[in-house]
Each structure stands twice: as C-alpha cells, then as structure tokens.
Motif scaffolding. Sequence first.
Motif, short mmCIF file in Angstrom:
data_model
loop_
_atom_site.label_atom_id
_atom_site.label_comp_id
_atom_site.label_asym_id
_atom_site.label_seq_id
_atom_site.Cartn_x
_atom_site.Cartn_y
_atom_site.Cartn_z
N TYR A 52 115.75 77.03 117.80
CA TYR A 52 116.19 78.35 118.23
C TYR A 52 115.34 78.79 119.42
O TYR A 52 114.12 78.72 119.38
CB TYR A 52 116.00 79.38 117.12
CG TYR A 52 117.07 79.35 116.07
CD1 TYR A 52 118.25 80.06 116.25
CD2 TYR A 52 116.93 78.61 114.91
CE1 TYR A 52 119.25 80.05 115.28
CE2 TYR A 52 117.92 78.58 113.94
CZ TYR A 52 119.08 79.31 114.13
OH TYR A 52 120.06 79.29 113.19
N GLU A 53 116.04 79.29 120.43
CA GLU A 53 115.36 79.78 121.63
C GLU A 53 115.88 81.18 121.91
O GLU A 53 117.06 81.45 121.69
CB GLU A 53 115.74 78.84 122.77
CG GLU A 53 115.23 79.26 124.11
CD GLU A 53 115.68 78.27 125.20
OE1 GLU A 53 115.98 77.10 124.86
OE2 GLU A 53 115.75 78.69 126.36
N ALA A 54 115.02 82.07 122.34
CA ALA A 54 115.44 83.45 122.59
C ALA A 54 114.97 83.91 123.96
O ALA A 54 113.94 83.46 124.46
CB ALA A 54 114.87 84.38 121.53
N TRP A 125 119.72 81.25 121.23
CA TRP A 125 120.52 80.02 121.30
C TRP A 125 120.00 79.02 120.30
O TRP A 125 118.80 78.89 120.09
CB TRP A 125 120.46 79.45 122.72
CG TRP A 125 121.01 80.39 123.72
CD1 TRP A 125 122.31 80.53 124.10
CD2 TRP A 125 120.27 81.38 124.48
NE1 TRP A 125 122.43 81.54 125.04
CE2 TRP A 125 121.18 82.07 125.28
CE3 TRP A 125 118.91 81.74 124.55
CZ2 TRP A 125 120.81 83.10 126.14
CZ3 TRP A 125 118.54 82.76 125.40
CH2 TRP A 125 119.48 83.44 126.19
N LYS A 126 120.95 78.29 119.74
CA LYS A 126 120.66 77.35 118.67
C LYS A 126 121.10 75.96 119.10
O LYS A 126 122.25 75.76 119.50
CB LYS A 126 121.45 77.80 117.44
CG LYS A 126 121.43 76.88 116.26
CD LYS A 126 121.98 77.61 115.02
CE LYS A 126 123.33 78.29 115.20
NZ LYS A 126 123.70 79.15 114.08
N LYS A 127 120.20 75.01 119.01
CA LYS A 127 120.55 73.62 119.29
C LYS A 127 120.49 72.84 117.99
O LYS A 127 119.49 72.91 117.26
CB LYS A 127 119.56 73.03 120.30
CG LYS A 127 119.93 71.65 120.76
CD LYS A 127 119.30 71.24 122.08
CE LYS A 127 117.78 71.13 122.00
NZ LYS A 127 117.23 70.55 123.25
#
Lengths: 141, 141, 81, 81
Positions: A52-54, A125-127
Amino acid sequence: MIALTPDPIDISSAYKYLQTDGAGAIDFFFGVVRDNTPGTDGQRRDVEKLEYEAYGPMAIKEMQKIADEAHRRWPILGYVIIHRTGTLRIGEMAVLIGVATPHRAEAFEATRYIIDTIKQTVPIWKKELFTDGEVWVNATP
Amino acid sequence: MIALTPDPIDISSAYKYLQTDGAGAIDFFFGVVRDNTPGTDGQRRDVEKLEYEAYGPMAIKEMQKIADEAHRRWPILGYVIIHRTGTLRIGEMAVLIGVATPHRAEAFEATRYIIDTIKQTVPIWKKELFTDGEVWVNATP
Amino acid sequence: MNPVSVLLFGIARDLVGQSAITCSLPKQARVSDLLAHLHEQHPALAGIKSLLVARNGEYAGADARISPTDEIALIPPVSGG
Amino acid sequence: MNPVSVLLFGIARDLVGQSAITCSLPKQARVSDLLAHLHEQHPALAGIKSLLVARNGEYAGADARISPTDEIALIPPVSGG
C-alpha cells in the motif's frame, strides 16, 4: 481520529477511543489482506502480499472530508479511520473504520459510507504481488 | 462461535478467531450500554445500569438458527456472536457480532441481519435501572 | 515557460520510473496542458485507466491553472481500503 | 390432570414473584390452555405486552400440545442486543 500508519493497527485502542457514555452502538469494519483475487481471466489468483502506498497529506485531507460528510449525515459520537501503508502479508489488517452512534442503524450506515467512499476518493494505491508477477489494482483498462 | 457470558467480552480474541486467509472483510458490531434512554414521555432518562437475563439453552439455540440462516444467505467464512449477561455499567459491551467474508458488502449485511434478528427472537431480556426506578425494556404496552 | 514539479504515485511512478518529474509548462498553463505534456513525454502513461491531477492536495479539474509554487501530483485510479 | 412446570423470565418472573411455577393442566392440554390458566392464576401477567411460550427450547404455537415431561417457559417480549 484519522491516521495513516506503517505499523500494525491496534483494535483495542481504537475501541477505547470510541467509548463514550452516549454511545449505544459501535460498528467496526476491517479490510484484511485476502489470499486470493480474481485475475483478468476471472480465475482465482493466489496473492503473496500487498503493498500500500499513499499520497499522505492529501490522503489525510480526503479522509477528513469523508468523516466530515458522515458527521453531517449521521449523529456520530466518535469515529476512527486508520489505513495501513507499506507491505502487508495475508491476514493483516489494511484498514480499520470505527463509528460510535447512539443507535445501531446509523453506525452501520456511517461505517459503510466511510469505507465505500475511501475506496473511491482517497489517494492510496494497492499493488498485489503474486509468485509470478504484480499488479496495481484497478489501474489498467 | 456463539456464547452467553457473564464476563467482559474480549474483542481481540474475537478478532483472532475470525482471521482466515480467505477473508477480505470483517465487520464487528458492538452493542454498548448507553447512559440514557427515551422515557415513555419521550424525554431523555438517565440510565444507571442494565441487567441482562437470558433463557440460556434456548438463547443459544436461537442464536445458532440466526447464524445458520446468515450462512445460507451470505458466503460467511467465520462468525462470532457473544452476548453478555448480568449487570452492566454504562460503556460496557452487551453484545459483539463479528462476521468475516471475502468482500465487504456481505460482511455488513450479515452482521446487521444477525443483530437485527437477535433483537427480535432470542430470549434475552434487558432491565434498565434508573436512580428512581427500573423498567423491563419493551415489556409493557 | 515555468518549471512545474509533479509527484508520481503507484502505477504512474512505476511506468515513468521516477517518483517526481519536472515539466516545463507555459505560464497560465492548465491541468489539461499538463496532462497533454506528460502523455507526450511519457507515452507509457497511456496504459493507465484514468489519470487525475491534484493541486495542493485537492483534486483539480481540467481547467484549473497551475503555478510554479503549486504542489502537483498525478493520481492514478485509487485502490485503498 | 398433569402437573406442568413453567419457567418464568424477566418481567413475567417479577410480576409473579417466582422463577418457576407448577400448573395443573388437563392431559392433552395445549399452549392456549396453559396461557389461559396462567392469566387466571396470575392476573398481573396481563400487564405484559405479549407472552409467547417455549416448549423444549423452541417457540410453540397456541395449538401445540404440552406433556408433563416438556420444558415449558414463558417468553415475554425479548430485548437483547
């Protein structure tokens, strides 16, 4: 309370934060890392972990807008929105939403509104990482 | 897991019980003792404490029926239904419902179904104690 | 021309290979100009389903003006929760 | 006549003043007979909004038969949760 954190989310402290004498109902929603996802061909694909990136400052601002709107719609006595960032393994908690209200209908409705809207507007965002590749969720046509 | 208990309900162990690798969503509903209730005249009345009494074996059976019906309606991976009995002070948790599912909509729906139906069919009774009297909730015309 | 710094996240950062880039935009440029410029300089961005732009931490429409002091970010489809 | 033991809960127990009572009912008595008997013996029960009967831990309709070995309970309006 609104937070982005790289650390595991603590349920008990979120619950304590929401306890107030006027609250008759508390709803908690937890988003958890599932071990599979439907692939592009509709077949189940095994997930190894998620990242997860924010965009931190904007994510906080957008979550605050959602909480404010929920406050306008329902008689909310307290809320907690905590989103995890970084690498998460299967079974780890990615997000916790908690809402305390006098009665139960509004707790369910507000909690669901918050998680549904977070998924639409908050810059996180979720990878998904598989044994044989990776995909930014929902990012490509 | 279905339980009636005179002891405080532990959130963390309920959460751990629900964690399974296929779960993407967990919803928890907590019914909490509120410090006030609308009196018969519609005016707010201060509550001092509550007493919960259950017809234990039948209450467990009825809760099991509700859980079974929820299982038929939604893809439930795990559930927890714990209801407290005895004397509860303001802020204490009277009931915990937890449901784990692959996706969030069904977690919310199943949790709400379970608590709504518990309030309709399970033989548990709540007495509100005020500084100047007491009332069995919903018992008199 | 004005230099404008643009933050990149998620798939946008992966496709461009950098977490921030600087674009040279005409004065009075709008969000639509920025997007056109970025797509020209980084054709790989076309592989993203949709791209929004944030200006100073708020979503900005296609007509919003961009000044060199603004914090600009590209927002690919969000997938939190 | 058969002796039938009846469990009382909540407001029913408070109004009657006991947590279990024994009624003498005709053989082949039904739930409706039990309720009529109880209302006659304990007029205070009329103060309750509604009264259901459970037989062996299951809600039983007005026509259900009661035998001396059944576990019978009066169920005033529930208010759990």
